[in-house]
Design an enzyme around this catalytic site. Structure first.
Site: not given
Ligand code: 2RA
Length: 350
Positions: A129, A254
Site C-alpha cells: 500500500c 497513507h
Molecule cells: C503498512 N504497508 O502500512 C503496510 C501494510 N501492508 O503497515
C-alpha cells in the site's frame, strides 16, 4: 460468458472493502464466489446487493473460477495462489508472497497494465500500500520527464497494520483524550501501558519512525518494499530510491513526501498539467487557498491526490510533492480489482 471471480479472504479488512468496491464498479463478473477460512464458512455477506454464502478455502472452491483474488496473509497466499493457478484461475495476489518473483508481474493498471499479460506462474501481484499510494503519480511524471531518483518519507495510517492497528490507535486515543498528556517525557507511553499493539511505540499524540520488520543495516521491510517495488513497476531496475517509513496517528490513508529527480528539467506548470490529466490522479494544489490533500479529506476516495508541487530550489531537475492515497482502496482492494478487470477484459476479448 462473464468470468467467474473468487474473492479469497472475503471476511478480512481488505476483503470487506473489496466487496464494497465490487458493488460500486462496473459489473464485469458472472458469479462472485466468496472464500474464507473454514471458521467463516457459512457466513452470509452482501456483494452487488445480494447475499452470498461464504465457502471454505479448499481446492474445490476454485472449480470453474477464472480469476481468484487473494486478500490473505503471505503464508496463505504462498500456499493457495499456486493451487488456484493450477486449477486454471489467474490468481491476483495482494500479499507480499510473490511481489519480487521474476515470474510474477507486479501491476498497477495506470502504470504497467501491459505487464499483466506476462504471467508464467498464472499469478499477478498487487504492490504494497505504501508504494501504491504514490506510484500512479510517479508513473505519470516518469513517462514525461524520465525518473532518476526518488527520496520519500511516508506518513502511514494505523489501518496499514490491519484491524489490530486501528483498534490500538482508537484505544490509545480514548486513553489520552481530555488529559494533559504529551508534555512530559514518557507520559503518553505510561498512559497507554502495554497496549502498543502492532506498533513499537505509542501512536496517539506521537509519530513512530517504523513500519514492518527489521532488515539488514537498519532498514525496515517497508522501506525496502518501496524501493524494490517502485523499481519493478516502473521497469527501472537501477532507480535510486531512498525511503523512510513513519507511522502517524491517522486511521486510514497513507501520505508521502516525495523528492523526485528526473533526467530532464522540470517546471511546476508542466508537472501540474501532467498530474491534472493523469488517470487515477487528482491534483489539489493551491496553498494560497489552503488547498492540499490531507488524509482526513482523502479517506474513502479512489484516486491518488497530489499537492504542494514545487521545483526544488537547488535542482532544476527535481520536484517536491505531497501525495495521499487511501491505503485500503487504491492501496489494496481497488488496485486488485482493477488488475482483475484487466484480466477479465483479456479473457472475454473476442
Ligand atoms: C503498512 N504497508 O502500512 C503496510 C501494510 N501492508 O503497515
Amino acid at each position: 460468458r462473464k468470468p467467474t471471480l473468487a474473492v479469497v479472504g472475503a471476511t478480512g479488512a481488505v476483503g470487506t472493502v473489496m466487496l464494497e468496491i465490487l458493488s460500486q464498479r462496473e459489473d464485469v463478473w458472472g458469479e462472485i464466489r466468496l472464500v474464507a477460512s473454514p471458521r467463516s464458512a457459512g457466513r452470509k455477506l452482501t456483494v452487488r446487493g445480494e447475499e452470498v454464502e461464504v465457502v471454505a478455502l479448499s481446492e474445490e472452491a476454485f472449480e470453474g473460477v477464472d480469476v481468484a483474488m487473494f486478500d490473505v496473509p503471505d503464508e496463505v497466499s504462498a500456499r493457495w495462489a499456486p493451487i488456484a493457478a493450477a486449477k486454471g484461475a489467474v490468481a491476483v495476489d495482494n500479499s507480499g508472497a510473490f511481489r519480487m518473483d521474476p515470474d510474477v508481474p507486479l501491476v498497477v493498471p495506470e502504470v504497467n497494465a501491459h505487464a499483466a499479460r506476462m504471467r508464467p506462474r498464472g499469478i499477478i501481484s498487487n504492490p504494497n500500500c505504501t508504494t501504491l499510494s504514490m506510484i500512479v503519480a510517479m508513473g505519470a511524471l516518469h513517462a514525461e520527464f524520465g525518473l532518476s531518483e526518488l527520496i520519500v518519507s511516508s506518513y502511514q495510517a494505523a489501518s496499514g497494520a490491519g484491524k489490530d492497528g486501528v483498534d490500538t490507535l482508537r484505544a490509545q486515543l480514548a486513553a489520552v483524550v481530555g488529559t494533559e498528556l504529551g508534555t512530559q517525557p514518557g507520559d503518553v507511553r505510561r498512559a497507554v501501558g502495554d497496549t502498543t499493539g502492532p506498533f513499537p511505540a505509542p501512536l496517539a499524540l506521537n509519530v513512530v519512525p517504523w513500519a514492518g520488520s527489521l532488515k539488514e543495516d537498519g532498514w525496515s521491510s517497508e522501506e525496502l518494499k518501496v524501493r524494490n517495488e517502485s523499481r519493478k513497476i516502473l521497469g527501472l531496475p537501477d532507480l535510486r530510491v531512498t525511503a523512510t517509513c513513519v507511522r502517524v496517528p491517522v486511521i486510514t490513508t497513507h501520505s508521502l513526501t516525495v523528492h523526485a529527480r528526473f533526467e530532464n528539467e522540470v517546471t511546476v506548470d508542466q508537472a501540474h498539467e501532467i498530474l491534472a490529466n493523469a488517470p487515477g490522479v487528482v491534483l489539489f494544489d493551491n496553498p494560497a487557498e489552503g488547498e492540499f490533500p490531507t488524509p482526513a479529506d482523502v479517506v474513502g476516495t479512489d484516486p491518488t491526490w497530489v499537492g504542494r508541487v514545487r521545483r526544488s530550489l537547488d535542482d532544476p531537475n527535481a520536484l517536491e510533492l505531497f501525495v495521499c492515497g487511501d491505503n485500503l482502496r487504491k492501496g489494496a482492494a481497488l488496485n486488485t480489482a482493477q488488475i482483475a478487470e484487466v484480466v477479465a477484459a483479456e479473457l472475454t476479448a473476442p
